[in-house]
Design a protein around this motif. Sequence first.
Motif, short mmCIF file in Angstrom:
data_model
loop_
_atom_site.label_atom_id
_atom_site.label_comp_id
_atom_site.label_asym_id
_atom_site.label_seq_id
_atom_site.Cartn_x
_atom_site.Cartn_y
_atom_site.Cartn_z
N LYS A 1 -32.47 -64.18 -53.03
CA LYS A 1 -32.71 -62.74 -52.95
C LYS A 1 -33.53 -62.39 -51.72
CE LYS A 1 -34.23 -58.80 -55.75
NZ LYS A 1 -35.03 -58.18 -54.70
N GLU A 2 -34.44 -63.29 -51.33
CA GLU A 2 -35.27 -63.06 -50.15
C GLU A 2 -34.40 -62.95 -48.89
OE1 GLU A 2 -38.88 -65.19 -47.60
OE2 GLU A 2 -38.02 -66.18 -49.35
N ALA A 3 -33.44 -63.87 -48.74
CA ALA A 3 -32.55 -63.83 -47.58
C ALA A 3 -31.69 -62.57 -47.59
CB ALA A 3 -31.67 -65.08 -47.56
N TRP A 4 -31.25 -62.17 -48.78
CA TRP A 4 -30.43 -60.97 -48.92
C TRP A 4 -31.23 -59.72 -48.57
CZ3 TRP A 4 -26.02 -58.72 -48.87
CH2 TRP A 4 -25.73 -57.56 -49.60
N ASP A 5 -32.46 -59.62 -49.05
CA ASP A 5 -33.30 -58.46 -48.76
C ASP A 5 -33.61 -58.37 -47.27
OD1 ASP A 5 -33.32 -57.77 -51.42
OD2 ASP A 5 -35.27 -58.69 -51.85
N ARG B 1 -30.66 -56.98 -45.29
CA ARG B 1 -30.39 -55.55 -45.49
C ARG B 1 -31.41 -54.64 -44.82
NH1 ARG B 1 -30.33 -54.97 -51.66
NH2 ARG B 1 -29.45 -52.90 -51.26
N LEU B 2 -32.44 -55.20 -44.20
CA LEU B 2 -33.43 -54.37 -43.51
C LEU B 2 -32.80 -53.63 -42.33
CD1 LEU B 2 -36.46 -56.85 -43.33
CD2 LEU B 2 -36.16 -54.95 -44.94
N THR B 3 -33.26 -52.43 -42.07
CA THR B 3 -32.84 -51.71 -40.87
C THR B 3 -33.48 -52.37 -39.65
OG1 THR B 3 -34.68 -50.16 -40.92
CG2 THR B 3 -32.71 -49.57 -42.19
N LYS B 4 -33.07 -51.96 -38.47
CA LYS B 4 -33.64 -52.51 -37.25
C LYS B 4 -35.14 -52.27 -37.20
CE LYS B 4 -33.44 -52.13 -32.20
NZ LYS B 4 -32.84 -51.42 -31.04
N GLU B 5 -35.57 -51.06 -37.56
CA GLU B 5 -37.00 -50.72 -37.53
C GLU B 5 -37.78 -51.52 -38.57
OE1 GLU B 5 -34.58 -47.93 -35.52
OE2 GLU B 5 -34.49 -48.53 -37.65
N GLU B 6 -37.20 -51.65 -39.79
CA GLU B 6 -37.88 -52.40 -40.84
C GLU B 6 -38.00 -53.88 -40.47
OE1 GLU B 6 -36.40 -49.76 -44.72
OE2 GLU B 6 -35.23 -51.47 -44.00
N ALA B 7 -36.96 -54.43 -39.83
CA ALA B 7 -36.99 -55.83 -39.43
C ALA B 7 -38.05 -56.08 -38.36
CB ALA B 7 -35.61 -56.25 -38.92
N ILE C 1 -23.09 -60.59 -56.02
CA ILE C 1 -23.32 -59.27 -55.41
C ILE C 1 -24.11 -59.37 -54.11
CG2 ILE C 1 -23.20 -58.06 -57.62
CD1 ILE C 1 -26.25 -57.87 -57.57
N ARG C 2 -24.60 -60.57 -53.79
CA ARG C 2 -25.35 -60.75 -52.54
C ARG C 2 -24.40 -61.20 -51.42
NH1 ARG C 2 -28.90 -63.55 -56.06
NH2 ARG C 2 -28.48 -65.53 -54.99
N LYS C 3 -23.48 -60.33 -51.09
CA LYS C 3 -22.50 -60.65 -50.05
C LYS C 3 -22.16 -59.38 -49.27
CE LYS C 3 -18.82 -60.33 -53.49
NZ LYS C 3 -17.78 -61.07 -54.24
N ALA C 4 -21.69 -59.57 -48.03
CA ALA C 4 -21.42 -58.43 -47.15
C ALA C 4 -20.35 -58.79 -46.14
CB ALA C 4 -22.69 -58.00 -46.42
#
Length: 257
Positions: free
Chosen positions: A124-128, A131-137, A175-178
């Motif tokens: 879940k950590e890798a998934w979260d 999913r971060l935006t550029k600014e959040e990352a 569900i952790r896929k994109a």
Amino acid sequence: ELAYIEDRNTLKVLNLESRTSRTLLTDKEIFAGGPSHHFLWSPDSKWLLFDYAIPGIAPGEVGIVRADGKGTPTNLTLSGFNDDRAKWILGGKAMLWFSNRDGLKSVAQGGSAQRDVYGMFFTKEAWDRFRLTKEEAEEKKDKEKPKADADKDKKEPAKDAKVEDIAIDFDGLNIRKARLTIHSSALSDALVSKDGETLYYLARFERNANLWSTNLRTRETKMLVTLNSAGGSMEWDKDQKNIFLLADGTISKIDPA
């Protein structure tokens, strides 16, 4: 240890010290693979990704199996489309694979088809983080920088230091896929950068294949190198800074930066 295919449809692992073998997969999981069946060790050598080919079902899937022979193989993709050629990314915290799920297809799954690159995240950590935006990352990176700098100042680890064990959280994995590519195409190969920020892939749209890149946060996509090749395959160097590209009988070294 050495993983190998025996008699076309059996995946075994040979312990080079004891000279004993154990069976991981049989024709119940890889019946259509043959001697060139796709499988890859995990960075910690405790798992293998493989092309899951179930007897009587035409589309392939991506599977995972423990290298110690315990437990049973798991079908990771469960899509009913053609899924294959999975690769470990992010140091084993995720995988990428190829699928014709969203691309143009011939009737009854026959003939050529367009494909995409997809990613699945084992924690879940890798998934979260993905999913971060550029600014959040960037904000998260700034917060983590002091600790990273402190770790750098510590004594260099021994060359035989133990590789970190890979954690796979199977709960909620489906569900952790994109979808990583923004457009389906005739895909030859793909890689993800060490920091997980960029996808590099060999794609053909009208004529021949070229090297493309996609920023996985902003989705900015561009053709990186004009190759005009029939296709090819790619591998990172040890530090994941340079790409070795095999295309049209020639090996090239590419610095994506």
